[in-house]
Write a protein that holds these residues in place. Structure first.
Motif, mmCIF file in Angstrom:
data_model
loop_
_atom_site.group_PDB
_atom_site.id
_atom_site.type_symbol
_atom_site.label_atom_id
_atom_site.label_comp_id
_atom_site.label_asym_id
_atom_site.label_seq_id
_atom_site.Cartn_x
_atom_site.Cartn_y
_atom_site.Cartn_z
ATOM 1 N N LEU A 360 0.863 -1.138 -0.130
ATOM 2 C CA LEU A 360 -0.068 0.136 -0.122
ATOM 3 C C LEU A 360 0.799 1.262 -0.048
ATOM 4 N N ALA A 361 0.733 2.204 -0.515
ATOM 5 C CA ALA A 361 1.042 3.600 -0.760
ATOM 6 C C ALA A 361 0.305 4.692 -0.327
ATOM 7 N N GLU A 362 1.024 5.513 0.760
ATOM 8 C CA GLU A 362 0.279 6.647 0.997
ATOM 9 C C GLU A 362 0.541 8.240 0.303
ATOM 10 N N THR A 363 1.802 8.055 -0.377
ATOM 11 C CA THR A 363 2.123 9.276 -0.916
ATOM 12 C C THR A 363 2.944 9.067 -2.299
ATOM 13 N N PRO A 364 3.260 9.969 -3.045
ATOM 14 C CA PRO A 364 3.830 9.600 -4.303
ATOM 15 C C PRO A 364 5.271 9.745 -4.381
#
Length: 578
Positions: A360-364
């Motif tokens: 999972l990613a929350e920032t670029p």
């Protein structure tokens, strides 16, 4: 940035490649049986031994542009990684450090003095000199250069005048001796080295070939040379490339006798590995389950330099002003955007449609980057329908007519149109799972036009801000430097959500300012920027993509990372059959 249209094609190819890999997200792999994916594979086969040839598989015909200044896709890049190298090295944490070339930087950060190692040879016997690097910079800056990489030389003083035909030389380049070159840039930027073109071209080998003719020349198409550990001996266009060991490689004689780069049908990848036909290949996700059952391979896993996202449309691009205009109020309340984040069961979708492969990613910013903010400093937006409902109620999105779907705060029917692309076998059920997640919290999110779109149609509609596009599922590739310029400023065409803010613009400027030469300062700037993006949610970051590379256990010494599955192939070797 020049050559936008060409580079956009590369972004689209990246998206298609990822969708064809089962159209999944990313996340921790599901290893309930079989092989355990790792980032550093084969190394327990005893002492390295010389000899033998291995086969590197690729799933589609290659274009055959075997020169770094001109290649357009991963198909040709994989060959280039065997036959040539850049002058700088990018480490696993995505920082750029000296390699063949080292440098000194002036106090004002506008003059660089480069020194290259002596004794590095081209595969035709010529010694590498800075004239070869200067030549490469001139080719890319030439008025009739048609490749996609002018952006990597445009910071050099005089490059613009040369590119527009107003000068016959690039004034900012000065050769001091065969191994030393001075380069001046137009402005101090902390990421100059990260962005500067670092591949040389053999000046003598290309003598007499006009820049406009280079892409179709024998030097590029049929007899390319480089400074890497393997040299091309035979090319069958679109089918295979045969490479042999380059004994005069500057790091030492490679262990393998050669490498065969060959195109295979990905539908047969499991049987081809089982039969020992392929030794190494990046595998599609829909082959993971079957590959995982094979005893003769190792599955290696690494994050891609890319992220999948779901973007909100905040406005449109003003072509005359060359900037975004935020004139769509539909998503102006960030509580709606945050609620849609909480409502999405990203991990469940990853597990259900991608075998749990990814993260999972929350920032670029890549999790491999030195600039990635620790997860405990941001909101990770876990799957929480209850929280989503609370935010929607608080923002005034309520079901007024009892049909189970919410109206907007003014009492009008709320319909949100969603766009994504046709790709792999799982994309339709995967999309339906997303839409159901949002319906579960009372949001009427519908597939725009009732169907997924062909790639070019999708990106044309997104880039041209078709009024029907409101919510869209895309993928962006990343460079090793964390600077978000190009995608996140108000004057970036590729800022597809058409979102920005004063704080966003200032933080992006701060990240490449003179103060940013202090690494701790720059890191904090990007931490603050990620906190802003995480709070404002101009897009939902779905996941950081993962790459699966299958390697026959007879092949040893293979290492992969976020940049490539081909790292130091001169160390690859074949162990004896047991």
């Amino acid at each position: 940035m020049n050559n936008r249209s060409i580079i956009r094609v590369l972004a689209l190819l990246l998206f298609v490649a990822m969708l064809l890999s089962a159209c999944g997200g990313t996340g921790a792999p599901d290893n309930r049986s079989g092989n355990e994916p790792s980032s550093l594979a084969t190394g327990n086969g005893g002492e390295p031994r010389a000899g033998g040839t291995v086969t590197y598989g690729f799933p589609s015909p290659f274009k055959g542009l075997f020169e770094p200044a001109f290649y357009e896709g991963e198909d040709d890049l994989r060959v280039l990684e065997f036959i040539t190298e850049p002058l700088f090295t990018v480490k696993d944490d995505l920082t750029t450090v000296p390699g063949i070339a080292s440098w000194q930087e002036s106090a004002d950060h506008k003059t660089f003095t480069f020194k290259i190692k002596q004794g590095v040879h081209w595969q035709n016997g010529d010694e590498l000199t800075v004239e070869d690097w200067k030549f490469a910079l001139e080719v890319i800056a030439a008025p009739n250069y048609t490749g996609p990489r002018y952006y990597s030389v445009e910071m050099i003083e005089g490059a613009d005048a040369y590119h527009t035909g107003k000068a016959k030389q690039i004034s900012g380049i000065r050769v001091i001796d065969p191994y030393t070159m001075e380069l001046k840039v137009t402005a101090a930027r902390v990421n100059t080295i990260d962005n500067l073109w670092a591949y040389p071209m053999n000046k003598r080998y290309f003598a007499g070939v006009a820049v406009k003719d280079m892409p179709n020349s024998d030097q590029v198409r049929t007899a390319p040379i480089g400074i890497g550990p393997f040299q091309v001996t035979n090319i069958q266009p679109g089918e295979f490339v045969e490479m042999s060991r380059f004994d005069n490689y500057y790091k030492g004689k490679p262990l393998l006798d050669g490498v065969l780069y060959k195109v295979f049908d990905d539908k047969m990848i499991t049987s081809l590995f089982e039969q020992g036909v392929i030794d190494i290949e990046q595998a599609p996700r829909d082959a993971y389950e079957n590959l995982n059952k094979l005893d003769n391979i190792t599955l290696m896993q690494s994050p891609d330099l890319s992220y999948e996202y779901i973007g909100f449309k905040f406005g449109h691009w003003d072509d005359k002003a060359q900037k975004i205009v935020m004139d769509n109020p539909k998503f102006s309340d960030k509580r709606l955007r945050q609620a849609m984040y909480y409502a999405l069961d990203r991990q469940g979708i990853i597990d259900g449609f991608s075998y749990g492969l990814g993260k999972l990613a929350e920032t670029p910013i890549s999790s491999e980057s030195w600039a990635k903010i620790p997860e405990d400093q941001i909101n990770r937006y876990p799957y929480d329908p209850e929280k989503a409902n609370e935010l929607l109620d608080e923002a005034g999105y309520k079901d007024l007519d009892g049909d189970g779907l919410r109206e907007d705060p003014k009492g009008a029917k709320l319909v949100i149109h969603f766009d994504s692309m046709v790709g792999g076998v799982n994309d339709e059920p995967r999309t339906e799972a997303m839409l159901q997640n949002w319906r579960d919290v009372g949001l009427d999110v519908r597939l725009n036009g009732g169907a997924l779109k062909e790639m070019n149609t999708f990106y044309t509609m997104v880039e041209e801000d078709d009024p029907s596009v409101e919510l869209f599922n895309g993928v962006w590739g990343l460079s090793n430097d964390p600077d978000p310029t190009g995608l996140w400023r108000e004057n970036d065409l590729w800022n597809y959500p058409r979102w920005s803010s004063k704080e966003n613009e200032q933080l992006i400027r701060d990240g490449i300012s003179l103060k940013a030469y202090d690494r701790d300062y720059r890191k904090q700037v990007y931490y603050d920027w990620q906190k802003l993006i995480n709070e404002e949610v101009p897009m939902i970051f779905f996941a950081e993509r993962e790459t699966i590379t299958a390697v026959n256990k007879r092949l040893q010494g293979v290492k992969i990372n976020a940049l490539s599955p081909i790292i130091d192939p001169y160390k690859w070797w074949i162990k004896d059959s047991e």
